[in-house]
Design a protein around this motif. Sequence first.
Motif, PDB file in Angstrom:
ATOM      1  N   GLY A   1       0.807  -1.211   0.000  1.00 21.89           N
ATOM      2  CA  GLY A   1       0.000   0.000   0.000  1.00 21.89           C
ATOM      3  C   GLY A   1       0.837   1.256   0.000  1.00 21.89           C
ATOM      4  N   ASP A   2       1.910   1.271   0.823  1.00 22.44           N
ATOM      5  CA  ASP A   2       2.806   2.426   0.850  1.00 22.44           C
ATOM      6  C   ASP A   2       3.507   2.604  -0.494  1.00 22.44           C
ATOM      7  OD1 ASP A   2       2.102   2.901   3.451  1.00 22.44           O
ATOM      8  OD2 ASP A   2       3.910   2.001   4.313  1.00 22.44           O
ATOM      9  N   LEU A   3       3.863   1.485  -1.095  1.00 22.50           N
ATOM     10  CA  LEU A   3       4.545   1.535  -2.388  1.00 22.50           C
ATOM     11  C   LEU A   3       3.665   2.190  -3.446  1.00 22.50           C
ATOM     12  CD1 LEU A   3       6.985   0.654  -4.138  1.00 22.50           C
ATOM     13  CD2 LEU A   3       5.780  -1.494  -4.547  1.00 22.50           C
ATOM     14  N   VAL A   4       2.395   1.834  -3.462  1.00 22.37           N
ATOM     15  CA  VAL A   4       1.471   2.376  -4.466  1.00 22.37           C
ATOM     16  C   VAL A   4       1.104   3.825  -4.180  1.00 22.37           C
ATOM     17  CG1 VAL A   4      -0.864   2.193  -5.406  1.00 22.37           C
ATOM     18  CG2 VAL A   4       0.533   0.142  -5.131  1.00 22.37           C
ATOM     19  N   SER A   5       0.707   4.111  -2.921  1.00 19.29           N
ATOM     20  CA  SER A   5       0.182   5.441  -2.611  1.00 19.29           C
ATOM     21  C   SER A   5       1.259   6.504  -2.501  1.00 19.29           C
ATOM     22  CB  SER A   5      -0.628   5.402  -1.311  1.00 19.29           C
ATOM     23  OG  SER A   5       0.196   5.048  -0.225  1.00 19.29           O
ATOM     24  N   GLU A   6       2.468   6.116  -2.018  1.00 18.17           N
ATOM     25  CA  GLU A   6       3.518   7.099  -1.790  1.00 18.17           C
ATOM     26  C   GLU A   6       4.558   7.129  -2.910  1.00 18.17           C
ATOM     27  OE1 GLU A   6       5.144   6.345   2.058  1.00 18.17           O
ATOM     28  OE2 GLU A   6       3.199   6.527   3.068  1.00 18.17           O
ATOM     29  N   ARG A   7       5.133   5.991  -3.187  1.00 16.36           N
ATOM     30  CA  ARG A   7       6.205   5.971  -4.167  1.00 16.36           C
ATOM     31  C   ARG A   7       5.687   6.163  -5.586  1.00 16.36           C
ATOM     32  NH1 ARG A   7      10.908   4.126  -1.668  1.00 16.36           N
ATOM     33  NH2 ARG A   7      10.742   4.901   0.470  1.00 16.36           N
ATOM     34  N   LEU A   8       4.506   5.666  -5.887  1.00 15.49           N
ATOM     35  CA  LEU A   8       3.926   5.855  -7.215  1.00 15.49           C
ATOM     36  C   LEU A   8       3.083   7.124  -7.280  1.00 15.49           C
ATOM     37  CD1 LEU A   8       2.912   2.194  -8.124  1.00 15.49           C
ATOM     38  CD2 LEU A   8       5.054   3.397  -8.590  1.00 15.49           C
ATOM     39  N   ASP A   9       2.904   7.782  -6.115  1.00 15.76           N
ATOM     40  CA  ASP A   9       2.246   9.085  -6.028  1.00 15.76           C
ATOM     41  C   ASP A   9       0.833   9.070  -6.613  1.00 15.76           C
ATOM     42  OD1 ASP A   9       2.195  11.717  -5.193  1.00 15.76           O
ATOM     43  OD2 ASP A   9       2.878  12.507  -7.126  1.00 15.76           O
ATOM     44  N   LEU A  10       0.067   8.035  -6.250  1.00 15.35           N
ATOM     45  CA  LEU A  10      -1.307   7.948  -6.729  1.00 15.35           C
ATOM     46  C   LEU A  10      -2.290   8.643  -5.797  1.00 15.35           C
ATOM     47  CD1 LEU A  10      -1.517   4.247  -7.984  1.00 15.35           C
ATOM     48  CD2 LEU A  10      -1.112   6.322  -9.318  1.00 15.35           C
ATOM     49  N   GLY A  11      -1.875   8.876  -4.559  1.00 13.43           N
ATOM     50  CA  GLY A  11      -2.788   9.477  -3.597  1.00 13.43           C
ATOM     51  C   GLY A  11      -3.672   8.427  -2.941  1.00 13.43           C
ATOM     52  N   TYR A  12      -4.244   8.782  -1.796  1.00 14.92           N
ATOM     53  CA  TYR A  12      -5.011   7.822  -1.016  1.00 14.92           C
ATOM     54  C   TYR A  12      -6.319   7.385  -1.675  1.00 14.92           C
ATOM     55  CZ  TYR A  12      -1.712   9.388   2.533  1.00 14.92           C
ATOM     56  OH  TYR A  12      -0.565   9.715   3.215  1.00 14.92           O
ATOM     57  N   PRO A  13      -7.150   8.299  -2.186  1.00 15.12           N
ATOM     58  CA  PRO A  13      -8.424   7.857  -2.783  1.00 15.12           C
ATOM     59  C   PRO A  13      -8.231   6.941  -3.985  1.00 15.12           C
ATOM     60  CG  PRO A  13      -8.475  10.216  -2.349  1.00 15.12           C
ATOM     61  CD  PRO A  13      -7.056   9.775  -2.169  1.00 15.12           C
ATOM     62  N   LEU A  14      -7.307   7.321  -4.881  1.00 20.24           N
ATOM     63  CA  LEU A  14      -7.082   6.511  -6.067  1.00 20.24           C
ATOM     64  C   LEU A  14      -6.491   5.155  -5.704  1.00 20.24           C
ATOM     65  CD1 LEU A  14      -7.247   6.286  -9.101  1.00 20.24           C
ATOM     66  CD2 LEU A  14      -5.001   7.410  -9.278  1.00 20.24           C
ATOM     67  N   SER A  15      -5.622   5.148  -4.699  1.00 19.66           N
ATOM     68  CA  SER A  15      -5.059   3.875  -4.231  1.00 19.66           C
ATOM     69  C   SER A  15      -6.147   2.962  -3.694  1.00 19.66           C
ATOM     70  CB  SER A  15      -4.012   4.132  -3.139  1.00 19.66           C
ATOM     71  OG  SER A  15      -2.917   4.848  -3.629  1.00 19.66           O
ATOM     72  N   ALA A  16      -7.093   3.522  -2.923  1.00 20.83           N
ATOM     73  CA  ALA A  16      -8.191   2.725  -2.379  1.00 20.83           C
ATOM     74  C   ALA A  16      -9.038   2.135  -3.498  1.00 20.83           C
ATOM     75  CB  ALA A  16      -9.055   3.584  -1.454  1.00 20.83           C
ATOM     76  N   VAL A  17      -9.337   2.944  -4.505  1.00 20.48           N
ATOM     77  CA  VAL A  17     -10.122   2.462  -5.646  1.00 20.48           C
ATOM     78  C   VAL A  17      -9.358   1.365  -6.377  1.00 20.48           C
ATOM     79  CG1 VAL A  17     -11.077   3.092  -7.893  1.00 20.48           C
ATOM     80  CG2 VAL A  17     -11.387   4.616  -5.935  1.00 20.48           C
ATOM     81  N   LEU A  18      -8.068   1.554  -6.548  1.00 18.33           N
ATOM     82  CA  LEU A  18      -7.247   0.568  -7.253  1.00 18.33           C
ATOM     83  C   LEU A  18      -7.263  -0.781  -6.543  1.00 18.33           C
ATOM     84  CD1 LEU A  18      -5.173  -0.097  -9.498  1.00 18.33           C
ATOM     85  CD2 LEU A  18      -3.390   0.719  -7.942  1.00 18.33           C
TER      86      LEU A  18
END
Length: 261
Positions: free
Chosen positions: A158-175
């Motif tokens: 989760g940290d890898l997607v939301s922080e390192r890939l800079d997708l943000g929290y809402p988009l990460s949750a949807v993903l």
Amino acid sequence: MTYETSQTPAATAADGQAAGWNKVPEVTVYFWVIKVLCTTVGETAADLLDEKAGLGLTGVSVLMSALLAVVLAVQFRTAAYRAGVYWLAVALISVVGTLVSDNLTDNLGVPLAITTAVFTVWYRRERTLSIHHVDTVSRESYYWLAVLFTFALGTAAGDLVSERLDLGYPLSAVLFALAIAAVTLAHLKLGLDAVWSFWIAYVLTRPLGASVGDYLSQPTGDGGLGLGTVVTSALFLTVVLGLVVYLSVTRKDVTEAQRTA
């Protein structure tokens, strides 16, 4: 998601538990709802303790690990599944799993991508664990180890997607929600193995819940709603407690075999 396995349920007296007494709940919609809520609590509670306890990340990790050990000792001593004890252990494992991942990345400087890969390798060794027959001491030990590492793996992912890939929290949750839906569809329509389906979904619920928790608790300047860790943790803990009390009374997450054992 329905979960079936071809593993045999042979429990023996040497293992210290009666055959047919499963130590984990039936996988129902309640299971998945509480699991996601516990992951959210784990994320926000870990952040809260790290900020307010004054013990530092390592100190908080030691304290929560000790508390988890006490609860797991009670869980191992129970003769069968007890909703309150089981879900308290899951909630604490959620916190400890977050702290394990944070320690590896923050204190030891281990990159998130490598952390995720390490946990993936360990998890693949235990992916055949049957949750329908957690009825011996050895199986229960493997089960809780698997749960701990899937929480830590999910945190790192989760940290890898939301922080390192800079997708943000809402988009990460949807993903992650879409990923879980895809796994469910693959299991129901394409015949994806039930063991793989369950554990993949189990891992993915961790970053889903964490992304939701971060979105609610983090400051608006960091992409969150600014509710804070205290409010977010209290809100989700209240819902978890209500559901656990409901299940303890109704026993809707107990299999027929557990009822008659």
